[in-house]
Motif scaffolding. Structure first.
Motif, mmCIF file in Angstrom:
data_model
loop_
_atom_site.group_PDB
_atom_site.id
_atom_site.type_symbol
_atom_site.label_atom_id
_atom_site.label_comp_id
_atom_site.label_asym_id
_atom_site.label_seq_id
_atom_site.Cartn_x
_atom_site.Cartn_y
_atom_site.Cartn_z
ATOM 1 N N GLN A 55 55.806 38.452 31.638
ATOM 2 C CA GLN A 55 54.605 38.260 32.454
ATOM 3 C C GLN A 55 54.155 36.798 32.474
ATOM 4 O O GLN A 55 54.483 36.021 31.577
ATOM 5 C CB GLN A 55 53.469 39.135 31.926
ATOM 6 C CG GLN A 55 53.649 40.600 32.297
ATOM 7 C CD GLN A 55 52.448 41.424 31.887
ATOM 8 O OE1 GLN A 55 51.704 41.054 31.004
ATOM 9 N NE2 GLN A 55 52.270 42.553 32.537
ATOM 10 N N ASP A 58 47.662 35.034 35.179
ATOM 11 C CA ASP A 58 47.330 35.310 36.577
ATOM 12 C C ASP A 58 46.519 34.193 37.229
ATOM 13 O O ASP A 58 46.042 34.330 38.347
ATOM 14 C CB ASP A 58 46.622 36.664 36.708
ATOM 15 C CG ASP A 58 45.229 36.621 36.111
ATOM 16 O OD1 ASP A 58 44.870 35.584 35.522
ATOM 17 O OD2 ASP A 58 44.506 37.624 36.208
ATOM 18 N N SER A 60 43.598 33.011 36.403
ATOM 19 C CA SER A 60 42.149 33.035 36.252
ATOM 20 C C SER A 60 41.711 32.275 35.006
ATOM 21 O O SER A 60 40.562 31.922 34.859
ATOM 22 C CB SER A 60 41.667 34.475 36.146
ATOM 23 O OG SER A 60 42.091 35.020 34.914
ATOM 24 N N GLY A 61 42.655 32.050 34.094
ATOM 25 C CA GLY A 61 42.312 31.349 32.869
ATOM 26 C C GLY A 61 41.584 32.218 31.862
ATOM 27 O O GLY A 61 41.170 31.741 30.827
ATOM 28 N N MET A 62 41.394 33.515 32.164
ATOM 29 C CA MET A 62 40.703 34.392 31.223
ATOM 30 C C MET A 62 41.673 34.893 30.166
ATOM 31 O O MET A 62 42.852 35.084 30.429
ATOM 32 C CB MET A 62 40.118 35.604 31.950
ATOM 33 C CG MET A 62 38.950 35.285 32.853
ATOM 34 S SD MET A 62 37.563 34.596 31.960
ATOM 35 C CE MET A 62 37.126 35.980 30.904
ATOM 36 N N MET A 63 41.122 35.143 28.989
ATOM 37 C CA MET A 63 41.926 35.704 27.932
ATOM 38 C C MET A 63 42.472 37.069 28.356
ATOM 39 O O MET A 63 41.750 37.883 28.900
ATOM 40 C CB MET A 63 41.020 35.894 26.728
ATOM 41 C CG MET A 63 41.639 35.426 25.472
ATOM 42 S SD MET A 63 40.463 35.652 24.169
ATOM 43 C CE MET A 63 40.449 34.009 23.511
ATOM 44 N N GLY A 64 43.743 37.300 28.092
ATOM 45 C CA GLY A 64 44.317 38.624 28.335
ATOM 46 C C GLY A 64 44.630 38.925 29.783
ATOM 47 O O GLY A 64 44.985 40.048 30.100
ATOM 48 N N SER A 65 44.496 37.945 30.706
ATOM 49 C CA SER A 65 44.817 38.234 32.106
ATOM 50 C C SER A 65 46.218 37.764 32.438
ATOM 51 O O SER A 65 46.468 36.562 32.550
ATOM 52 C CB SER A 65 43.862 37.524 33.058
ATOM 53 O OG SER A 65 42.609 37.431 32.504
ATOM 54 N N TYR A 66 47.116 38.718 32.596
ATOM 55 C CA TYR A 66 48.494 38.389 32.927
ATOM 56 C C TYR A 66 48.941 39.281 34.062
ATOM 57 O O TYR A 66 48.417 40.376 34.263
ATOM 58 C CB TYR A 66 49.401 38.573 31.704
ATOM 59 C CG TYR A 66 49.047 37.599 30.622
ATOM 60 C CD1 TYR A 66 49.563 36.320 30.629
ATOM 61 C CD2 TYR A 66 48.126 37.939 29.636
ATOM 62 C CE1 TYR A 66 49.203 35.396 29.669
ATOM 63 C CE2 TYR A 66 47.749 37.025 28.669
ATOM 64 C CZ TYR A 66 48.302 35.752 28.688
ATOM 65 O OH TYR A 66 47.931 34.835 27.746
ATOM 66 N N TYR A 68 52.528 40.567 36.552
ATOM 67 C CA TYR A 68 53.975 40.704 36.459
ATOM 68 C C TYR A 68 54.679 39.477 36.999
ATOM 69 O O TYR A 68 54.260 38.872 37.974
ATOM 70 C CB TYR A 68 54.446 41.953 37.197
ATOM 71 C CG TYR A 68 53.934 43.191 36.530
ATOM 72 C CD1 TYR A 68 54.288 43.463 35.206
ATOM 73 C CD2 TYR A 68 53.064 44.059 37.173
ATOM 74 C CE1 TYR A 68 53.801 44.572 34.559
ATOM 75 C CE2 TYR A 68 52.566 45.172 36.533
ATOM 76 C CZ TYR A 68 52.934 45.429 35.222
ATOM 77 O OH TYR A 68 52.446 46.516 34.578
ATOM 78 N N VAL A 272 44.276 38.682 18.611
ATOM 79 C CA VAL A 272 43.193 37.705 18.721
ATOM 80 C C VAL A 272 43.173 37.051 20.095
ATOM 81 O O VAL A 272 42.146 36.982 20.748
ATOM 82 C CB VAL A 272 43.313 36.627 17.622
ATOM 83 C CG1 VAL A 272 42.169 35.643 17.735
ATOM 84 C CG2 VAL A 272 43.318 37.283 16.254
ATOM 85 N N LEU A 273 44.327 36.587 20.540
ATOM 86 C CA LEU A 273 44.351 35.825 21.793
ATOM 87 C C LEU A 273 44.676 36.691 23.001
ATOM 88 O O LEU A 273 44.653 36.221 24.127
ATOM 89 C CB LEU A 273 45.368 34.687 21.687
ATOM 90 C CG LEU A 273 45.042 33.654 20.607
ATOM 91 C CD1 LEU A 273 46.175 32.670 20.436
ATOM 92 C CD2 LEU A 273 43.761 32.910 20.964
ATOM 93 N N ASN A 274 45.004 37.955 22.784
ATOM 94 C CA ASN A 274 45.406 38.866 23.870
ATOM 95 C C ASN A 274 46.507 38.245 24.725
ATOM 96 O O ASN A 274 46.548 38.441 25.930
ATOM 97 C CB ASN A 274 44.213 39.228 24.762
ATOM 98 C CG ASN A 274 43.116 39.917 23.976
ATOM 99 O OD1 ASN A 274 43.365 40.418 22.876
ATOM 100 N ND2 ASN A 274 41.924 39.955 24.510
ATOM 101 N N TYR A 276 49.712 38.752 25.522
ATOM 102 C CA TYR A 276 50.756 39.776 25.407
ATOM 103 C C TYR A 276 52.158 39.265 25.689
ATOM 104 O O TYR A 276 53.098 39.666 25.006
ATOM 105 C CB TYR A 276 50.423 40.971 26.303
ATOM 106 C CG TYR A 276 49.017 41.464 26.079
ATOM 107 C CD1 TYR A 276 48.635 41.907 24.824
ATOM 108 C CD2 TYR A 276 48.075 41.439 27.088
ATOM 109 C CE1 TYR A 276 47.338 42.313 24.583
ATOM 110 C CE2 TYR A 276 46.777 41.848 26.860
ATOM 111 C CZ TYR A 276 46.412 42.285 25.611
ATOM 112 O OH TYR A 276 45.137 42.673 25.374
#
Lengths: 307, 412
Positions: A55, A58, A60-66, A68, A272-274, A276
Motif C-alpha cells: 500500500q 493516500d 492526506s498525511g493522516m496517520m493510518g491512511s493508506y 491500495y 503506534v504509528l498505524n 501498516y
C-alpha cells in the motif's frame, strides 16, 4: 517428529497423496477440513498481509491512511531503514540457538542416555526442564529483569569483581536479550534432542569402542550423525520463533533503546504509528528470509547427514 | 466564554490560559479540517471507501445497571482492603455496578486495539474511556463518540471553565475532563543525592548529568518528553511559530544523542514506575500524581517530584463514551458523580492529579488539608503559569513527529 513432518511431508497437509489409488477421492475429502482451515486462516491473512505491504499513503498525511498500490519499494525501504533491527533479529537468533544447543545437548544426553536405567530420575529431570514453563512466559521474563535490575545483588557483584564497569548494567544490553531468548526457548531444543537421544542404541557406542575409537571419535562419528534429526528439529524450533520474538528485546522487558528486533519495529509501526504497509512489509520479509534460511538448512543437512 | 472574569485570581488565570490554548488549537485545527475527507478514509483504513456517519448504540441503561470503565492505572481511590470507596458509594447511590478496568496503558496502543470497532460503530467492550485530550480530539474528529445529555450531567456546571473551551469540542458535548496531569521530573531522593551530590534536580539539564548515566528514563508520551526538552531549549510549545518542525527535529536530535551516549536508558509508558521502584532509574520524566502514590506504596518519602525551572507540560485525560456503548446514561451518571465537588476532592486526595472540578479545593481544605495545600494537586497561580500544553498538530505533523520519536525509541 517435527523434523519428519518438515523434511518428508513436503510442507504437511499432503501426506496421504503419496500413493495415488482409487481411494484418492476419499483422501481428498478427508483433507477438505484441513485445506479449508489453511485457506481461511493461513492463506487469506497471508494474501491480505502481502497486499497491505504494497500500500501507499493516500496523500492526506493522516496517520493510518493508506490506499491500495503496488509499492514494491516499500521492501527496499524497510531494509534500508531497519537494517540494524533486522540484523539484531538474525544475529541474536543465531547466537541464542547455538547457546541453547550447547546447553541442551549435554542435558538431553544425560537424561536420555545416562539416566536411562533410572526412570525415576529421568522423569524428574524432564519435569524440571518443563516445570518453569507452567508459569507465564511474560512473568518469567519479567522476573529475570528484576533479578538483573541495576540495583540487584547480581549486578552489584559483577560490578565489584570488575566484569561490569561501575556505570554498566545488564538490562538493556544485547547480552541480556540473548540470555532471555536462550532461556525462554531451551525446552524447544531439549525436548526434540531428548526424544532422539532416548532411542539411541548404546550397542553402537560399544561397537565404536570395540573398534578402538576414542569416546570423542565415537561421539563425532556415531552419536552426532544419529542424533542429527533431533539437532535439526531443535534448532528450527528455536531459531524461527526467536527471530520473530519481540518480548525479550522490548524495553519493557530485557531490552533497551539499542536492542530492538524486527518484532519491535513491527509492533511500533503497527500499533503506534498505524503504518501498516511498513509493518506488513517487514513481516513478509521476515517470513521470506526465515523460509529461505530454513529451506537451505534443511536441504543441506537433510542430504548430507541423514540416511 | 463571554461572561465577566471571576474574582478568584486562580480562576482568572485558568481562563486566560484556556483562551490562549484555544486560539492555538483553532489555528491548527483549521488546517486539519481541510483534510476532513481524508480523515473519513482513515476511519475505514485499510482500504475503506468513504465515511459512514455512525449512529449511537441503543441505550439500555434503564434496564441494565452496568458500566464498564477503561482507565489508566493508579487513577482511582483504593482503600486498605483493596476496595474503591468512591465507586462503591456510586453503586450505593445509583445502583449501577461499575466494572473498572485498568487496561488503558498507552494512548496509541489502545487506539490501535479498538480503532476498527470504533470505525464500524461497534461496542469496544468499554462504555467510558479516558484518553488524553489529543487522542480524545482524534476520536471526536473521526465521529467515534456519543453526545452527552446535559440534563443527566447536572454537575457539569462545576467543571472549571479552563477546561471548557477545547477547539475539538467547544461546548464539551462529547468529552469532559477527568484529571489534569503535569509532567515533570521524578527522582529517587537517596539515590539522586548519592549519585550527584545534589538534593534535587532543578532543570531538565540536570537529567543529562554524567553521574546519572544509564539511570535516566523518559516517557514514551511524545508530547511530554519532547515537550519538556523543547521548553528547556526555550521553545514555547503552545505556539505554532515557536514550535516549528525545525525546533522539533532539533529536540529529537538532542534526545537521540542522550540515548546514543547511554545517558537515557528507558523510554517507557506507564511501566516507567516499575523502573523507579526497582532502582533501574534514578531520575525520570514522569507524571506528578504517580509519584505521590508510589511514595504511599513505599510507606515513606522515597521519591520526589519537581517542576523544572523551564516549566512542566500540562494535559488532561478526558471522559468519552464510544459510539457503540449501550450504557451512555450510566456513564453520564458516573461522570456527574465525579463532578460533585465532595467526590472530586476525595478522588483528588487519593490519585493526586489536578481535579478539574470547581469547589473541590474548598472541601479539600477542610477534609484533606495536606492535599489541598499540595500544589501538584491544587496548583497555585505561580505553578500554573509555569506550565504549557503542547499545541495541536496537523495530521501530517502528528505523523512526522510520532515517526521521529518512535525512531529514537527503537534505536539502531
Amino acid at each position: 517428529m517435527a523434523f519428519a513432518a518438515f523434511g518428508h511431508g513436503g510442507g504437511g497437509g499432503s501426506a496421504p497423496s503419496a500413493a495415488p489409488t482409487k481411494k484418492s477421492k476419499v483422501a481428498l475429502f478427508l483433507l477438505l477440513p484441513g485445506l479449508t482451515y489453511l485457506g481461511l486462516f493461513f492463506m487469506t491473512p497471508l494474501v491480505s498481509l502481502i497486499i497491505t505491504s504494497l500500500q501507499v499513503p493516500d496523500g492526506s498525511g493522516m496517520m493510518g491512511s493508506y490506499t491500495y498500490g503496488f509499492a514494491i519499494e516499500n521492501y527496499a525501504k524497510v531494509v534500508v531503514d531497519f537494517w540494524p533491527q533486522i540484523s539484531h533479529s538474525f544475529v541474536y537468533a543465531f547466537i541464542a540457538t547455538l547457546a541453547a544447543l550447547l546447553i541442551s545437548y549435554p542435558l538431553a544426553y544425560f537424561i536420555g542416555v545416562k539416566a536411562r536405567r533410572f526412570p525415576l530420575i529421568q522423569g524428574l529431570m524432564l519435569t524440571l526442564v518443563i516445570a518453569p514453563f507452567f508459569i507465564s512466559f511474560l512473568l518469567r521474563t519479567f522476573a529475570w529483569k528484576q533479578i538483573f535490575s541495576n540495583e540487584s545483588a547480581a549486578v552489584h557483584f559483577l560490578q565489584d569483581v570488575g566484569i561490569l564497569g561501575m556505570n554498566d548494567y545488564l538490562v538493556g544490553t544485547p547480552f541480556m536479550v540473548i540470555f532471555g531468548l536462550t532461556y525462554n526457548f531451551i525446552p524447544f531444543m531439549t525436548l526434540p534432542l531428548y526424544s532422539i537421544l532416548e532411542r539411541l542404541d548404546i550397542r553402537l557406542l560399544e561397537a565404536g569402542a570395540d573398534l578402538y575409537a576414542t569416546p570423542a571419535t565415537t561421539f563425532r562419528k556415531v552419536t552426532l550423525p544419529l542424533t542429527a534429526p533431533g539437532i535439526i528439529s531443535g534448532t528450527l524450533l528455536t531459531f524461527i520463533p526467536i527471530a520473530g520474538d519481540y518480548v525479550n528485546a522490548s524495553g519493557d522487558f530485557l531490552g533497551g533503546t539499542k536492542t530492538a528486533m524486527i518484532g519491535n519495529v513491527v509492533e511500533s509501526r503497527f500499533l503506534v504509528l498505524n503504518d501498516y504497509p511498513t509493518a506488513s512489509a517487514l513481516s513478509v520479509l521476515l517470513m521470506g528470509v526465515i523460509l529461505l534460511l530454513v529451506g537451505f538448512y534443511a536441504k543441506r543437512s537433510g542430504t548430507a547427514d541423514l540416511l | 466564554m463571554n461572561k465577566p472574569l471571576p474574582e478568584d485570581p486562580m480562576m482568572r488565570d485558568l481562563i486566560k490560559m484556556a483562551r490562549r490554548h484555544q486560539m492555538t488549537r483553532r489555528t491548527a485545527l483549521a488546517g486539519a479540517s481541510a483534510t476532513a475527507a481524508a480523515l473519513a478514509l482513515a476511519a475505514c483504513a485499510p482500504g475503506g471507501a468513504g465515511k459512514k456517519t455512525l449512529t449511537p448504540a441503543t441505550d439500555i441503561s434503564s434496564t441494565d445497571p452496568n458500566l464498564i470503565w477503561s482507565n489508566w492505572s493508579l487513577y482511582i481511590d483504593v482503600d486498605d482492603k483493596g476496595g474503591r470507596p468512591t465507586l462503591e458509594r456510586f453503586k450505593a447511590e445509583q445502583g449501577i455496578t461499575v466494572e473498572y478496568r485498568e487496561d488503558y496503558d498507552d494512548n496509541d496502543t489502545y487506539f490501535a486495539k479498538v480503532k476498527d470497532q470504533l470505525a464500524l460503530g461497534q461496542d469496544i467492550g468499554a462504555d467510558l474511556v479516558c484518553p488524553t485530550q489529543w487522542m480524545a480530539a482524534r476520536w471526536i474528529t473521526l465521529g467515534y463518540t456519543q453526545t452527552f445529555d446535559d440534563t443527566v450531567l447536572v454537575n457539569k456546571k462545576n467543571v472549571q471553565p479552563a477546561y471548557l473551551g477545547a477547539a475539538y469540542d467547544p461546548k464539551r458535548e462529547q468529552s469532559l475532563p477527568y484529571q489534569g496531569i503535569l509532567a515533570g521530573i521524578a527522582y529517587n531522593k537517596k539515590a539522586y543525592k548519592e549519585a550527584t551530590g545534589k538534593v534535587a534536580p532543578a532543570t531538565i539539564e540536570d537529567l543529562w548529568n554524567p553521574a546519572l548515566k544509564g539511570r535516566v528514563g523518559v516517557l514514551s508520551e511524545m508530547r511530554d518528553t519532547v515537550g519538556l526538552i523543547l521548553m528547556s531549549q526555550g521553545i514555547d510549545i503552545t505556539s505554532d511559530s515557536s514550535l516549528t518542525s525545525a525546533a522539533f527535529d532539533n529536540a529529537i536530535g538532542f534526545l537521540q544523542k542522550q540515548v546514543d551516549s547511554g545517558q537515557v536508558a528507558k523510554i517507557k509508558g506507564n511501566s516507567y514506575k516499575e523502573d523507579l521502584v526497582n532502582g533501574d532509574t534514578i531520575a525520570a520524566i514522569a507524571w506528578s500524581g504517580d509519584i505521590v502514590q508510589l511514595n504511599a506504596e513505599a510507606g515513606s518519602d522515597v521519591y520526589g517530584f519537581v517542576i523544572p525551572e523551564s516549566g512542566a507540560t500540562i494535559a488532561a485525560d478526558t471522559f468519552v463514551v464510544p459510539m457503540g456503548s449501550p450504557h451512555k446514561t450510566n456513564a453520564e451518571k458516573l461522570m456527574n458523580f465525579y463532578y460533585d465537588p465532595a467526590n472530586a476532592a476525595e478522588l483528588a486526595n487519593y490519585v493526586n492529579y489536578i481535579t478539574p472540578v470547581a469547589g473541590a479545593r474548598e472541601i479539600a481544605l477542610e477534609k484533606y488539608p495536606e492535599a489541598a495545600n499540595n500544589e501538584l494537586i491544587f496548583p497555585t497561580d505561580k505553578t500554573l503559569k509555569n506550565t504549557q500544553a503542547f499545541r495541536s498538530l496537523t495530521g501530517q505533523e502528528e505523523l512526522d513527529f510520532a515517526t521521529a520519536f518512535q525512531a529514537v525509541k527503537l534505536g539502531g
